[in-house]
Enzyme design. Sequence first.
Site, PDB file in Angstrom:
ATOM      1  N   LEU A   1      11.250 -20.602  -4.051  1.00 40.00           N
ATOM      2  CA  LEU A   1      10.155 -19.748  -3.567  1.00 40.00           C
ATOM      3  C   LEU A   1       8.941 -19.821  -4.506  1.00 40.00           C
ATOM      4  O   LEU A   1       9.101 -19.767  -5.725  1.00 40.00           O
ATOM      5  CB  LEU A   1      10.668 -18.289  -3.515  1.00 40.00           C
ATOM      6  CG  LEU A   1       9.626 -17.200  -3.246  1.00 40.00           C
ATOM      7  CD1 LEU A   1       9.133 -17.244  -1.793  1.00 40.00           C
ATOM      8  CD2 LEU A   1      10.209 -15.810  -3.529  1.00 40.00           C
TER       9      LEU A   1
ATOM     10  N   ARG B   1     -11.179   2.075  -9.896  1.00 41.87           N
ATOM     11  CA  ARG B   1     -10.287   3.253  -9.973  1.00 41.87           C
ATOM     12  C   ARG B   1     -10.412   3.901 -11.359  1.00 41.87           C
ATOM     13  O   ARG B   1     -10.922   3.282 -12.294  1.00 41.87           O
ATOM     14  CB  ARG B   1      -8.850   2.820  -9.714  1.00 41.87           C
ATOM     15  CG  ARG B   1      -8.654   2.443  -8.269  1.00 41.87           C
ATOM     16  CD  ARG B   1      -7.199   2.348  -7.909  1.00 41.87           C
ATOM     17  NE  ARG B   1      -7.076   2.118  -6.477  1.00 41.87           N
ATOM     18  CZ  ARG B   1      -5.950   2.203  -5.791  1.00 41.87           C
ATOM     19  NH1 ARG B   1      -4.834   2.510  -6.406  1.00 41.87           N
ATOM     20  NH2 ARG B   1      -5.928   1.993  -4.498  1.00 41.87           N
TER      21      ARG B   1
ATOM     22  N   HIS C   1       3.253   3.476  -8.827  1.00 45.96           N
ATOM     23  CA  HIS C   1       3.176   2.039  -9.121  1.00 45.96           C
ATOM     24  C   HIS C   1       4.462   1.565  -9.811  1.00 45.96           C
ATOM     25  O   HIS C   1       4.967   0.487  -9.526  1.00 45.96           O
ATOM     26  CB  HIS C   1       1.963   1.739 -10.002  1.00 45.96           C
ATOM     27  CG  HIS C   1       0.649   2.055  -9.332  1.00 45.96           C
ATOM     28  ND1 HIS C   1       0.374   1.716  -8.030  1.00 45.96           N
ATOM     29  CD2 HIS C   1      -0.462   2.711  -9.767  1.00 45.96           C
ATOM     30  CE1 HIS C   1      -0.846   2.120  -7.711  1.00 45.96           C
ATOM     31  NE2 HIS C   1      -1.373   2.731  -8.742  1.00 45.96           N
TER      32      HIS C   1
ATOM     33  N   ASP D   1       0.833  -1.209   0.000  1.00 49.05           N
ATOM     34  CA  ASP D   1       0.000   0.000   0.000  1.00 49.05           C
ATOM     35  C   ASP D   1       0.867   1.259   0.000  1.00 49.05           C
ATOM     36  O   ASP D   1       1.985   1.248   0.506  1.00 49.05           O
ATOM     37  CB  ASP D   1      -0.907  -0.027   1.247  1.00 49.05           C
ATOM     38  CG  ASP D   1      -2.046   0.963   1.132  1.00 49.05           C
ATOM     39  OD1 ASP D   1      -2.305   1.468   0.018  1.00 49.05           O
ATOM     40  OD2 ASP D   1      -2.673   1.253   2.173  1.00 49.05           O
ATOM     41  N   GLY D   2       0.314   2.330  -0.566  1.00 43.45           N
ATOM     42  CA  GLY D   2       0.945   3.644  -0.448  1.00 43.45           C
ATOM     43  C   GLY D   2       1.614   4.160  -1.707  1.00 43.45           C
ATOM     44  O   GLY D   2       2.262   5.203  -1.681  1.00 43.45           O
TER      45      GLY D   2
ATOM     46  N   ILE E   1      -7.308  -5.045   6.822  1.00 42.42           N
ATOM     47  CA  ILE E   1      -6.985  -6.241   6.041  1.00 42.42           C
ATOM     48  C   ILE E   1      -7.542  -6.108   4.622  1.00 42.42           C
ATOM     49  O   ILE E   1      -7.102  -6.814   3.702  1.00 42.42           O
ATOM     50  CB  ILE E   1      -7.497  -7.515   6.755  1.00 42.42           C
ATOM     51  CG1 ILE E   1      -6.874  -7.563   8.158  1.00 42.42           C
ATOM     52  CG2 ILE E   1      -7.156  -8.776   5.986  1.00 42.42           C
ATOM     53  CD1 ILE E   1      -6.841  -8.869   8.834  1.00 42.42           C
ATOM     54  N   SER E   2      -8.503  -5.223   4.431  1.00 46.38           N
ATOM     55  CA  SER E   2      -9.000  -4.870   3.092  1.00 46.38           C
ATOM     56  C   SER E   2      -9.342  -6.067   2.205  1.00 46.38           C
ATOM     57  O   SER E   2      -8.899  -6.151   1.061  1.00 46.38           O
ATOM     58  CB  SER E   2      -7.984  -3.973   2.366  1.00 46.38           C
ATOM     59  OG  SER E   2      -7.815  -2.774   3.057  1.00 46.38           O
TER      60      SER E   2
HETATM   61  C1  FPP Z   1      -1.470   0.141  -3.622  1.00 41.74           C
HETATM   62  O1  FPP Z   1      -1.119   1.491  -3.541  1.00 41.74           O
HETATM   63  C2  FPP Z   1      -0.829  -0.515  -4.761  1.00 41.74           C
HETATM   64  C3  FPP Z   1      -1.481  -1.058  -5.826  1.00 41.74           C
HETATM   65  C4  FPP Z   1      -2.954  -1.043  -5.959  1.00 41.74           C
HETATM   66  C5  FPP Z   1      -0.750  -1.669  -6.969  1.00 41.74           C
HETATM   67  C6  FPP Z   1       0.493  -2.426  -6.600  1.00 41.74           C
HETATM   68  C7  FPP Z   1       1.150  -2.956  -7.813  1.00 41.74           C
HETATM   69  C8  FPP Z   1       2.473  -2.882  -8.079  1.00 41.74           C
HETATM   70  C9  FPP Z   1       3.477  -2.325  -7.160  1.00 41.74           C
HETATM   71  C10 FPP Z   1       2.983  -3.508  -9.337  1.00 41.74           C
HETATM   72  C11 FPP Z   1       3.402  -4.876  -8.905  1.00 41.74           C
HETATM   73  C12 FPP Z   1       3.869  -5.721  -9.970  1.00 41.74           C
HETATM   74  C13 FPP Z   1       3.928  -7.080  -9.817  1.00 41.74           C
HETATM   75  C14 FPP Z   1       4.466  -7.891 -10.920  1.00 41.74           C
HETATM   76  C15 FPP Z   1       3.456  -7.780  -8.600  1.00 41.74           C
HETATM   77  P1  FPP Z   1      -2.272   2.585  -3.641  1.00 41.74           P
HETATM   78  O2  FPP Z   1      -2.368   3.023  -5.063  1.00 41.74           O
HETATM   79  O3  FPP Z   1      -3.524   2.032  -3.058  1.00 41.74           O
HETATM   80  O4  FPP Z   1      -1.667   3.731  -2.751  1.00 41.74           O
HETATM   81  P2  FPP Z   1      -2.498   4.825  -1.925  1.00 41.74           P
HETATM   82  O5  FPP Z   1      -3.203   4.076  -0.823  1.00 41.74           O
HETATM   83  O6  FPP Z   1      -1.424   5.717  -1.417  1.00 41.74           O
HETATM   84  O7  FPP Z   1      -3.442   5.499  -2.872  1.00 41.74           O
END
Ligand code: FPP
Length: 254
Positions: free
Chosen positions: A132, A72, A38, A21-22, A196-197
């Site tokens: 893994l 989103r 991202h 998250d974040g 836990i969302s």
């Molecule tokens: C949450 O942050 C993150 C996501 C919804 C996307 C996570 C995906 C990646 C990091 C790409 C991963 C790639 C692979 C191959 C696993 P948010 O957007 O909810 O952040 P916020 O709460 O600050 O808005």
Amino acid sequence: MPDLPVIDKTRLPLHIAIIMDGNGRWAKEKGENRLFGHYQGVQSVRDTVEGCAELGISYLTLYAFSTENWDRPEEEVSGLMALLAETIRKEVPTLNKNNIKLQTIGNISMLPEYAYKELLEAVELTRTNTGLTLIIALSYSSRWELVTAVQHIATDVKNGKIQPGDINQDTLRNYLNTSAFPDPELMIRTSGEYRISNFLLYQLAYAELYFTDTRWPDFRKADLYKAILNFQQRERRFGKTGEQIQQETATDAL
Ligand code: FPP
């Protein structure tokens, strides 16, 4: 930050699950758009996967996209899908080099076709790896998973394959997306949210929960070590008393 040697390799969590998250907040704080966050988050994924593989963790589940994330803005959703597909394609050689098996949970039929194909191909290309197991939760939500499991159980009851009285905890477990994996022992959530969302609600029943304020794009191996160390300092009682657990540990050591 703790060093690798202070982690007790004989008491590692078998399965770590992470709510990454974040990304959005991290990007906004830097005056950038959410997709930038991202993209940066992918480096954290690489570092964390590498850290788990080096330590000898058996299973790592990453919550990459929830069922609710489809709501989103379209630009963010399509950007995330493109990033996921591109990352998975690019990383397959590294996964193979490190003996990492890729698996997914979630309603992946909802993914755009190009991303769906990329994912299935990567799963197939890493199928025989024995190190893994990296599980990507994509278009996943626990309530969706549980409802789907109940629908399948009901169908099997209707067709006479199982009797209602025979349904127990193991039956339900076998109908979940995660039937091939043990329950997570450690769940990490980044970015200071204590929720836990809709993530692995059934499977996290006895998991140790670890929350950190670090935003996902800043999360590195050292943060992973810190979480594992914290896990190793906890007494896991599974509903028993502390005295019972200590006695069991002493008996095991004999
Ligand atoms: C949450 O942050 C993150 C996501 C919804 C996307 C996570 C995906 C990646 C990091 C790409 C991963 C790639 C692979 C191959 C696993 P948010 O957007 O909810 O952040 P916020 O709460 O600050 O808005």
